[in-house]
Design an enzyme around this catalytic site. Sequence first.
Site, PDB file in Angstrom:
ATOM      1  N   GLY A  65      22.495 -12.855  14.027  1.00  0.00           N
ATOM      2  CA  GLY A  65      21.251 -12.357  14.605  1.00  0.00           C
ATOM      3  C   GLY A  65      21.150 -10.865  14.424  1.00  0.00           C
ATOM      4  O   GLY A  65      21.773 -10.288  13.538  1.00  0.00           O
ATOM      5  N   TYR A  79      13.691 -23.715   6.224  1.00  0.00           N
ATOM      6  CA  TYR A  79      14.505 -23.264   5.108  1.00  0.00           C
ATOM      7  C   TYR A  79      15.967 -22.962   5.433  1.00  0.00           C
ATOM      8  O   TYR A  79      16.862 -23.390   4.696  1.00  0.00           O
ATOM      9  CB  TYR A  79      13.843 -22.018   4.508  1.00  0.00           C
ATOM     10  CG  TYR A  79      14.637 -21.379   3.397  1.00  0.00           C
ATOM     11  CD1 TYR A  79      14.849 -22.046   2.197  1.00  0.00           C
ATOM     12  CD2 TYR A  79      15.202 -20.113   3.547  1.00  0.00           C
ATOM     13  CE1 TYR A  79      15.593 -21.459   1.183  1.00  0.00           C
ATOM     14  CE2 TYR A  79      15.942 -19.536   2.535  1.00  0.00           C
ATOM     15  CZ  TYR A  79      16.135 -20.208   1.360  1.00  0.00           C
ATOM     16  OH  TYR A  79      16.872 -19.649   0.365  1.00  0.00           O
ATOM     17  N   CYS A 101      23.780 -14.619   8.680  1.00  0.00           N
ATOM     18  CA  CYS A 101      25.121 -14.916   9.167  1.00  0.00           C
ATOM     19  C   CYS A 101      25.272 -16.351   9.648  1.00  0.00           C
ATOM     20  O   CYS A 101      24.305 -16.997  10.046  1.00  0.00           O
ATOM     21  CB  CYS A 101      25.485 -14.036  10.361  1.00  0.00           C
ATOM     22  SG  CYS A 101      25.418 -12.294  10.043  1.00  0.00           S
ATOM     23  N   GLY A 137      25.439 -17.157   4.487  1.00  0.00           N
ATOM     24  CA  GLY A 137      25.957 -15.841   4.131  1.00  0.00           C
ATOM     25  C   GLY A 137      27.050 -15.962   3.097  1.00  0.00           C
ATOM     26  O   GLY A 137      28.038 -16.652   3.332  1.00  0.00           O
TER      27      GLY A 137
END
Length: 484
Positions: free
Chosen positions: A122, A261, A16, A42
């Site tokens: 999260g 990343y 997210c 996302g």
Amino acid sequence: MPPANPFDDDKLREECGVFGAIGFEDAANFVALGLHALQHRGQEAGGIVSHDMEHGFNSARRFGYVRDNFTKAPLMQTLPGPIAIGHVRYSTAGSKGNTQIRDVQPFFGEFAMGGAAIAHNGNITNAAALRRELVERGSIFQSSSDSECIIHLMARSLQRDIPARMEDALRRVEGAFSIVAMTRTKLIGVRDPLGVRPLVLGKLGDGWALSSETCALDIIGAEFVREIAPGEMVVITKDGVESRQPFRSKKSRFCIFEHVYFSRPDSILGGRSVYETREAIGRELAKEAPVEADLVCPVPDSGTPAAIGFSLASGIPYAMGIIRNQYMGRTFIEPTEQIRNMGVRLKLNVNRALIKGKRVILVDDSVVRGTTSRKIKEMILDAGAKEVHFRIASPPTAWPCFYGVDTPERSKLLAATMSADEMSSYLGVDSLKFISLDGLYRAVGESKGRNAECPQYCDACFSGEYPVEPSDMIESGFEMKAAE
Ligand code: SF4
């Protein structure tokens, strides 16, 4: 919904991104731009809630990319007002592969003192237990998302204002969460006590913005003010920013994989450019795992800065040996099984003229299942490479993440079942080396490496040491690493 393409199934995926804005004319337009810059966090769906005095709260939630939905005037005109929040999602634990529009954030709750909308990045690690308790006490859930627990916990609080109710609710919640929320007049941002997921504050004129990453502040021309501190809540109104501390203070455990990343290379994390950190990872990797070769090539795009760092430190020339088709989208991949099986070749192509007859070092950010690495190796050998050496900019990913990142179950992680040498044989490469955990810590700025007694970051997917116990997962059978 299947992954956007088979290539994507072999990466850890941030689930997210969040963005909020207050003090702008038509704040939703700024939120849409911010979410567009956060699209890498996302791509499955997105939503925006705004508030204006004439219509009250306004909401739009859609599947697909931000640019395909939240750029259209008829939709954006339904989201007026000086305050708005938004969310982009990959998919959350509750509904993987089966997302319903009701699971798309932000969520909205109506309380005695007014409404509030909330979006989070999260994962709540005790969501199942909280949900059971809330349902037993009469709460009626409308989605399968963890975040709805926060709304129901807020509804049960006896506090008199919404930020205080949110503080009450969040004290019951365990896990990793960066939240943006709004009332009619307040924009609220919160990070969990360990600050696992990122959240930053920006300013533009009289307006304020909250964002998962600084790159989304850049797109709206906002100045990066600071990171929200771990465990901090900020309540922003037209009068400015008020900082609160709802949790007991803890030592920060930011996600180290954001450096490797997840975050965009043009973002700033912990005062450092993500690009520069990745280049430093490549330099460290060249020191730890040198090899004689003719070319250093990145696996695009995320391996690029580390490959440049590797090349600079080793003196081996850098080359774009693999080219990525930037326009490979979901629509093209879906039609037939045959096209789906082409997999990586649809997205990546080898630059044959460069590769032929060369000893090639391929730098990638991670190895998850290993399926993509195997295919890339075949493509490089087909193009006539003499040797293929993989260098990986993260340690072996041997444990799943339970903090808002989509990871395959442990048995599907190559590093969970094989040693580095076994992985090298399985991939069929001339050599395979990963940066060490200490080397990664040095590259992110911890000159003494990892503090084993009190690690400075969350690195659970590499070490198996989870800073927050994943209680729901343990209840459903997950076995934690045995104490050494
Ligand atoms: S487990 Fe890995 S991906 Fe998940 S928060 Fe920790 S470091 Fe990041």
